[in-house]
Motif scaffolding. Structure first.
Motif, PDB file in Angstrom:
ATOM      1  N   GLY A 197       0.596  -1.477  -0.018  1.00 13.68           N
ATOM      2  CA  GLY A 197      -0.058   0.008  -0.105  1.00 13.68           C
ATOM      3  C   GLY A 197       0.901   1.180  -0.183  1.00 13.68           C
ATOM      4  N   GLY A 198       2.038   1.118  -0.159  1.00 11.25           N
ATOM      5  CA  GLY A 198       3.019   2.250  -0.142  1.00 11.25           C
ATOM      6  C   GLY A 198       4.295   1.881  -0.408  1.00 11.25           C
ATOM      7  N   SER A 199       5.481   2.767  -0.582  1.00 13.03           N
ATOM      8  CA  SER A 199       6.763   2.250  -0.871  1.00 13.03           C
ATOM      9  C   SER A 199       7.353   1.580   0.280  1.00 13.03           C
ATOM     10  N   ILE A 200       8.111   0.513   0.029  1.00 10.30           N
ATOM     11  CA  ILE A 200       8.800  -0.269   1.208  1.00 10.30           C
ATOM     12  C   ILE A 200      10.070  -0.395   0.848  1.00 10.30           C
ATOM     13  N   THR A 201      11.053  -0.282   1.503  1.00  6.79           N
ATOM     14  CA  THR A 201      12.585  -0.586   1.168  1.00  6.79           C
ATOM     15  C   THR A 201      12.948  -2.110   1.737  1.00  6.79           C
ATOM     16  N   ALA A 202      13.599  -2.692   0.575  1.00  4.43           N
ATOM     17  CA  ALA A 202      14.215  -4.064   1.160  1.00  4.43           C
ATOM     18  C   ALA A 202      14.724  -3.901   2.626  1.00  4.43           C
ATOM     19  N   GLY A 203      14.490  -4.832   3.544  1.00  6.45           N
ATOM     20  CA  GLY A 203      15.445  -4.952   4.884  1.00  6.45           C
ATOM     21  C   GLY A 203      14.556  -4.189   5.731  1.00  6.45           C
ATOM     22  N   VAL A 204      13.439  -3.427   5.697  1.00  8.04           N
ATOM     23  CA  VAL A 204      12.846  -2.758   6.809  1.00  8.04           C
ATOM     24  C   VAL A 204      11.483  -3.753   7.353  1.00  8.04           C
ATOM     25  N   LEU A 205      11.171  -3.434   8.492  1.00  7.43           N
ATOM     26  CA  LEU A 205       9.905  -3.916   8.993  1.00  7.43           C
ATOM     27  C   LEU A 205       8.699  -3.504   8.192  1.00  7.43           C
ATOM     28  N   ALA A 206       7.588  -4.176   7.928  1.00 11.74           N
ATOM     29  CA  ALA A 206       6.614  -3.812   7.463  1.00 11.74           C
ATOM     30  C   ALA A 206       5.240  -4.164   8.123  1.00 11.74           C
ATOM     31  N   MET A 207       4.253  -3.439   8.243  1.00 15.71           N
ATOM     32  CA  MET A 207       3.077  -3.600   9.100  1.00 15.71           C
ATOM     33  C   MET A 207       2.136  -3.492   8.099  1.00 15.71           C
TER      34      MET A 207
END
Length: 128
Positions: free
Chosen positions: A76-86
């Motif tokens: 639902g948005g930009s996410i960078t490799a290696g970060v936590l996601a919710m």
């Protein structure tokens, strides 16, 4: 998606119409039921696969939920490799923020509208 895909699958029932909810994050809802997460940062039990159905009306549907390993989740948005996601309020993956439950770690960078690969790793993000 270049990452191997081998999730653990759990079958859960729903009384809701989830026929257009593929790859969205879900939560428990009532006795043995699931529904798409509707509040940002809530704890997810997994993500629906692409085998979704309408459980509304008199027919309860049993749906496969990805609960471990590497799972696919709609972003639902930009996410960078290696970060936590919710989860956001639509059951989609977004970058985790302080004071919320994360469901996993992004294995690749993604933008809104992608179906991304995430390592299932539920946690609570507290940066203070």
């Amino acid at each position: 998606m270049s990452t191997p895909f081998d999730p653990k699958i759990l079958t859960r029932q729903t009384n809701a119409d989830l026929s257009s909810s593929e790859f969205l994050l879900v939560k428990p809802n009532g006795d043995d039921d699931i529904d798409v997460i509707s509040v940002s940062g809530h704890l997810a039990i997994g993500a629906l696969t692409n085998d979704v159905a309408d459980g509304s009306g008199s027919n309860t549907a049993y749906l496969p939920v990805q609960v471990g390993g590497i799972i696919k989740v709609a972003c639902g948005g930009s996410i960078t490799a290696g970060v936590l996601a919710m989860s956001n309020g639509d059951g989609q993956a977004v970058t985790a923020t302080d004071g919320n439950y994360a469901f996993g770690i992004a294995l690749e960078s993604h933008v809104s509208g992608d179906v991304g690969a995430f390592l299932w790793a539920p946690s609570y993000l507290e940066t203070t």
